[in-house]
Design an enzyme around this catalytic site. Structure first.
Site, PDB file in Angstrom:
ATOM      1  N   PHE A  91     -21.207   5.811  57.710  1.00 32.99           N
ATOM      2  CA  PHE A  91     -21.542   7.174  57.322  1.00 32.99           C
ATOM      3  C   PHE A  91     -21.517   7.423  55.806  1.00 32.99           C
ATOM      4  O   PHE A  91     -21.200   8.523  55.357  1.00 32.99           O
ATOM      5  CB  PHE A  91     -20.599   8.179  58.011  1.00 32.99           C
ATOM      6  CG  PHE A  91     -20.312   7.838  59.447  1.00 32.99           C
ATOM      7  CD1 PHE A  91     -21.344   7.766  60.380  1.00 32.99           C
ATOM      8  CD2 PHE A  91     -19.025   7.547  59.871  1.00 32.99           C
ATOM      9  CE1 PHE A  91     -21.086   7.417  61.701  1.00 32.99           C
ATOM     10  CE2 PHE A  91     -18.753   7.206  61.176  1.00 32.99           C
ATOM     11  CZ  PHE A  91     -19.796   7.141  62.105  1.00 32.99           C
ATOM     12  N   CYS A  92     -21.876   6.426  55.034  1.00 29.40           N
ATOM     13  CA  CYS A  92     -21.803   6.534  53.562  1.00 29.40           C
ATOM     14  C   CYS A  92     -20.431   7.040  53.112  1.00 29.40           C
ATOM     15  O   CYS A  92     -20.307   7.845  52.187  1.00 29.40           O
ATOM     16  CB  CYS A  92     -22.914   7.438  53.020  1.00 29.40           C
ATOM     17  SG  CYS A  92     -24.551   6.684  53.067  1.00 29.40           S
TER      18      CYS A  92
END
Length: 428
Positions: free
Chosen positions: A365-366
């Site tokens: 998710f970055c």
């Protein structure tokens, strides 16, 4: 498990009309798509699409033409700026400390713009999305504790230890949905001589934000998470830093006068909006702001809280499913539930759900440091909901996961591409 869901929930209808679709299943049949990836990109509201459609016949250059179409387009663009300012409670009294609305491409663009304007160090938490972790040139990273209270004490210690210009924090975690007390953090930052930036990419679609009331100095969010199309975001905040900094892009529209040996730059927002602006993006974003205001954030919060509770309770009833949290004392969260399934890789979970017409996000998710500190370098699975989510969607997701956990094996369908980026990212 179904009985538990029946006891704990009531039927909840989606709040707003969003674009829906049917998707093919491995069996050859089709079903309605159950979208649980709102935190990555929310579907476009019907009101937003209608607003963009209204502008198509008179679409023309903005700020450049005297003709009727250009006047209409220019007015629509500037009215979008007004709508965004109203949506976030911007300070607009006419004083030097007032806020300015700068249209950008997305939250990442907004944060990079501000990073070039900050006159000093920036304090950030290690739980941030990469968009609020990587742009700052002189950053000091504070490691979050297991509680919000302990984390705040660590931030106070860092802010008091040596001067900082800015505290940059997420409004709501894109990994767990947990909300930080941003008004309290704004008060702390100001007491320590710093300003505060809130990355509201996940907060703005779900909670009312009031810059004037909360004391937030800068706010960034994206249209594509706010039920508008890709390609537009905003940075809203105090104009003095923005006016003192070099233009984000050098070019037409950012200047007052140019000679061969001198350039007089315009004040913000024009200073940072060189080139032909994204009229449709700005208008769509503004229409989304107006639509959410019309629905009402009290209603949005009730809708999403009931569905989140239904989803959380359902997942807790499944053996082998582990829910993720950052802080044990977090009192509020947006509609994001992230989890793992014992013995099944996140990518395999997402592929299995896709075979059931259900879309989730898998990966890191970055937010790689967050997943690493949670002991999940291989990532997790995130289900996020929004205005178009209904109780039956949640039931479908829980039932599919219960079946997967019971089987504990691979899905039967064709190979699918899930995630988003090669590292399981979620862009802003």
């Amino acid at each position: 498990m179904t009985a538990v869901l029946d006891r704990c929930t009531t039927d909840i209808a989606p709040l707003a009309e969003v674009s829906g679709t049917c998707v093919p299943l491995p069996s050859g049949a089709q079903c309605r798509y159950a979208n649980f990836d709102y935190a990555a990109s929310a579907p476009v509201l019907a009101q937003v699409g209608a607003r963009i459609g209204e502008l198509v016949p008179t679409y023309a250059s903005v700020h450049r033409g005297a003709g009727y179409a250009s006047q209409v387009s220019t007015d629509a663009y500037e009215q979008a700026r007004v709508a965004v300012a109203e949506f976030v409670g911007a300070r607009t009294g006419g004083g030097p400390g007032d806020d300015v609305v700068v249209f950008t491409r997305n939250t990442t663009d907004s944060l990079n713009l501000l990073a070039a304007c900050v006159p000093g160090d920036v304090v950030v938490l290690d739980v941030e999305h990469h968009a609020n972790l990587l742009p700052w040139k002189n950053s000091r990273v504070v490691v979050a504790s297991d509680t919000i209270e302990e984390t705040i004490r660590s931030l106070v210690g860092e802010l008091c230890s040596r001067p900082a210009a800015l505290l940059a924090v997420t409004g709501a975690s894109n990994v767990t949905g947990e909300i930080l007390p941003v008004a309290r953090l704004a008060e702390i930052a100001h007491a320590c001589g710093a300003r505060i930036l809130v990355d509201a990419a996940q907060l703005a679609p779900h909670r009312r934000i009031d810059l004037a009331a909360s004391g937030i100095d800068y706010l960034a969010f994206s249209g594509h998470k706010l039920y508008a199309p890709f390609g537009a975001g905003v940075l809203v905040g105090r104009r003095d830093w923005l006016d003192a900094a070099a233009p984000y892009l050098a070019g037409g529209g950012a200047v007052r006068d140019v000679t061969l040996d001198h350039t007089e730059w315009a004040a913000s927002p024009a200073r940072h909006e060189a080139g032909t602006p994204n009229l449709f993006g700005a208008a769509g974003l503004a229409a989304a702001c107006e639509a959410l205001t019309d629905i009402g954030f009290d209603e949005i919060t009730r809708h999403e809280a009931a569905l989140t509770a239904q989803l959380t309770e359902g997942l807790r009833c499944i053996d082998g499913v582990r829910l993720l949290r950052l802080w044990s004392d977090a009192e509020d969260s947006v509609g994001i539930v992230t989890f793992t399934v014992d013995g099944v890789a996140p990518r395999e979970v997402a592929a299995y759900l896709a075979d059931h017409g259900i879309g989730v996000r898998d990966g890191r998710f970055c937010a790689h440091p967050v997943l690493n500190r949670l002991g999940l370098p291989g990532g997790a699975v995130r289900a996020s909901l929004g205005l178009g989510t209904g109780s039956e969607d949640v039931r479908r997701l829980v039932d599919a996961l219960a079946e997967l956990a019971t089987r504990g094996g691979a899905h039967d369908g064709a190979e699918r591409v899930t995630g988003g980026t090669p590292t399981g990212g979620e862009t802003r």
